[in-house]
Design an enzyme around this catalytic site. Structure first.
Site, PDB file in Angstrom:
ATOM      1  N   HIS A 114       9.038 -33.504   4.731  1.00 28.74           N
ATOM      2  CA  HIS A 114       8.222 -34.600   5.260  1.00 28.74           C
ATOM      3  C   HIS A 114       7.085 -34.008   6.085  1.00 28.74           C
ATOM      4  CE1 HIS A 114      10.011 -33.919   9.210  1.00 28.74           C
ATOM      5  NE2 HIS A 114      11.201 -33.948   8.642  1.00 28.74           N
TER       6      HIS A 114
HETATM    7  P1  TYD Z   1      15.654 -36.038   8.822  1.00 28.21           P
HETATM    8  O1  TYD Z   1      14.243 -36.393   9.208  1.00 28.21           O
HETATM    9  O2  TYD Z   1      16.039 -36.258   7.403  1.00 28.21           O
HETATM   10  O3  TYD Z   1      15.959 -34.548   9.204  1.00 28.21           O
HETATM   11  P2  TYD Z   1      15.093 -33.260   8.777  1.00 28.21           P
HETATM   12  O4  TYD Z   1      14.626 -32.678  10.057  1.00 28.21           O
HETATM   13  O5  TYD Z   1      15.951 -32.386   7.976  1.00 28.21           O
HETATM   14  O6  TYD Z   1      13.959 -33.757   7.950  1.00 28.21           O
HETATM   15  O7  TYD Z   1      16.626 -36.848   9.786  1.00 28.21           O
HETATM   16  C1  TYD Z   1      17.946 -37.149   9.418  1.00 28.21           C
HETATM   17  C2  TYD Z   1      18.332 -38.471  10.043  1.00 28.21           C
HETATM   18  O8  TYD Z   1      18.358 -38.349  11.460  1.00 28.21           O
HETATM   19  C3  TYD Z   1      17.377 -39.593   9.699  1.00 28.21           C
HETATM   20  O9  TYD Z   1      18.142 -40.744   9.415  1.00 28.21           O
HETATM   21  C4  TYD Z   1      16.599 -39.821  10.969  1.00 28.21           C
HETATM   22  C5  TYD Z   1      17.567 -39.388  12.051  1.00 28.21           C
HETATM   23  N1  TYD Z   1      16.905 -38.848  13.237  1.00 28.21           N
HETATM   24  C6  TYD Z   1      16.983 -39.548  14.425  1.00 28.21           C
HETATM   25  O10 TYD Z   1      17.575 -40.652  14.509  1.00 28.21           O
HETATM   26  N2  TYD Z   1      16.374 -39.049  15.549  1.00 28.21           N
HETATM   27  C7  TYD Z   1      15.705 -37.859  15.512  1.00 28.21           C
HETATM   28  O11 TYD Z   1      15.164 -37.412  16.568  1.00 28.21           O
HETATM   29  C8  TYD Z   1      15.629 -37.138  14.275  1.00 28.21           C
HETATM   30  C9  TYD Z   1      14.889 -35.833  14.185  1.00 28.21           C
HETATM   31  C10 TYD Z   1      16.245 -37.665  13.169  1.00 28.21           C
END
Ligand code: TYD
Length: 132
Positions: A49
């Protein structure tokens, strides 16, 4: 602002070393949030992302992993493998984290509170934001 490694202070001590980071000191933003990933199975990827606004400092506080940053034209791979070295990631970079070593911990300090509105998770939408 370009992505860049930031070497953090390292206080060497026979009792064990210590590293710290303060907003507007070692990083050019107020730290609003920290999150970390761990127990990443071998071969897995995280990320996939971009952020619209949020700036991040990514640190391998344990182990190692790669951060691939794509600006819409070029991809640069940054390896993080030192607990005193961060990677500053400005907004607008598609990032993929992979090559996690066993037991690695990825700490991320960010400039904003969590908001799903700040995420671009659709690759084609990201590409459309990078076109001139
Ligand atoms: P995601 O964005 O997929 O993690 P990555 O860093 O691997 O891209 O996040 C995984 C899940 O965690 C998603 O449902 C969003 C949640 N999340 C939160 O609730 N708070 C946060 O601060 C973060 C980073 C993620």
């Amino acid at each position: 602002m370009q992505p860049q490694y930031i070497d953090l202070p390292k206080i060497c001590d026979p009792r064990g070393n210590l590293t710290f980071v303060q907003g507007h000191d070692q990083v050019p933003f107020d730290i609003a949030r920290a999150y970390w990933t761990y127990d990443v199975p071998g071969g897995e990827e995280r990320g996939g992302h971009a952020h619209r606004v949020s700036q991040e400092l990514i640190i391998a506080v344990g182990g190692s992993f790669d951060v691939k940053l794509f600006d819409g034209k070029n991809t640069v791979t940054y390896t993080l493998n030192r607990p005193y070295r961060g990677l500053l990631v400005p907004p607008g970079y598609w990032r993929v984290l992979d090559n996690f070593s066993s037991g690695s911990v990825c700490l991320v300090l960010t400039s904003t509170a969590y908001s799903e509105d700040d995420y671009i998770r659709d690759y084609n939408e990201f590409l459309s934001t990078t076109r001139p």
